[in-house]
Scaffold this active site. Structure first.
Site, PDB file in Angstrom:
ATOM      1  N   GLY A  64       3.678  12.924  -2.449  1.00 53.76           N
ATOM      2  CA  GLY A  64       3.309  12.064  -3.554  1.00 53.76           C
ATOM      3  C   GLY A  64       2.334  10.965  -3.219  1.00 53.76           C
ATOM      4  O   GLY A  64       1.611  11.021  -2.228  1.00 53.76           O
ATOM      5  N   SER A  65       2.376   9.954  -4.045  1.00 53.77           N
ATOM      6  CA  SER A  65       1.408   8.870  -4.064  1.00 53.77           C
ATOM      7  C   SER A  65       1.409   8.023  -2.797  1.00 53.77           C
ATOM      8  O   SER A  65       2.446   7.799  -2.176  1.00 53.77           O
ATOM      9  CB  SER A  65       1.716   7.964  -5.257  1.00 53.77           C
ATOM     10  N   THR A  66       0.225   7.506  -2.480  1.00 54.53           N
ATOM     11  CA  THR A  66       0.105   6.583  -1.343  1.00 54.53           C
ATOM     12  C   THR A  66       0.869   5.292  -1.598  1.00 54.53           C
ATOM     13  O   THR A  66       1.169   4.560  -0.655  1.00 54.53           O
ATOM     14  CB  THR A  66      -1.373   6.250  -1.052  1.00 54.53           C
ATOM     15  N   GLY A  68       3.806   5.170  -2.168  1.00 51.66           N
ATOM     16  CA  GLY A  68       5.094   5.383  -1.512  1.00 51.66           C
ATOM     17  C   GLY A  68       5.283   4.529  -0.272  1.00 51.66           C
ATOM     18  O   GLY A  68       6.391   4.074   0.023  1.00 51.66           O
TER      19      GLY A  68
END
Length: 137
Positions: A64-66, A68
């Site tokens: 997922g997204s950075t 995170g």
């Protein structure tokens, strides 16, 4: 009483002991985990409803997204982060989150953590020295 010592690769240095929480699902800290409580909130996730606070969190890798990385940091600031993390193969999002949060992180264990560990096992992660110990089983 038997202690099993397993060599591994260090991603983020540190030493922590705690109880194992296994997830065979990859984990996206943005969306899967509530940064205020440390509870896994995604109903489709293998460890839905579990709190990761002070656990030795074992999961294959992040996804997922950075953002995170910053969720991991927020978990630490809110005192609800895992004590340490073990991955099959770490990726940059989890690695950066662990490093900026001072959470020990290892991967590439000599033995498959999903065959050697069980939920509730006591484990010591010494990522500074490059090993994980399964305490007296």
């Amino acid at each position: 009483m038997v202690t099993i010592k397993i060599e591994c690769r260090t991603i983020a240095r540190g030493v922590a002991e705690g109880e194992v929480l296994l997830s065979e699902d990859a984990l996206s800290f943005l969306g899967n985990v509530d940064p205020k409580t440390g509870v896994v909130v995604d109903p489709g996730h293998a460890i839905y409803g579990e709190c990761i606070r002070d656990k030795i969190l074992v999961f294959p890798h992040g996804k997922g997204s950075t953002v995170g990385s910053y969720v991991i940091y927020q978990l630490k600031k809110n005192n609800v982060s895992p004590a340490a993390m073990i991955n099959i193969d770490s990726e940059p999002i989890v690695a950066v989150g662990a490093i900026i949060s001072d959470i020990p992180l290892v991967d590439r264990l000599d033995k498959d953590p999903f065959t050697i560990f069980k939920n509730g096992d006591r484990v010591k992660v010494d990522s500074t020295s490059g090993f994980v110990e399964l305490m007296d089983r």
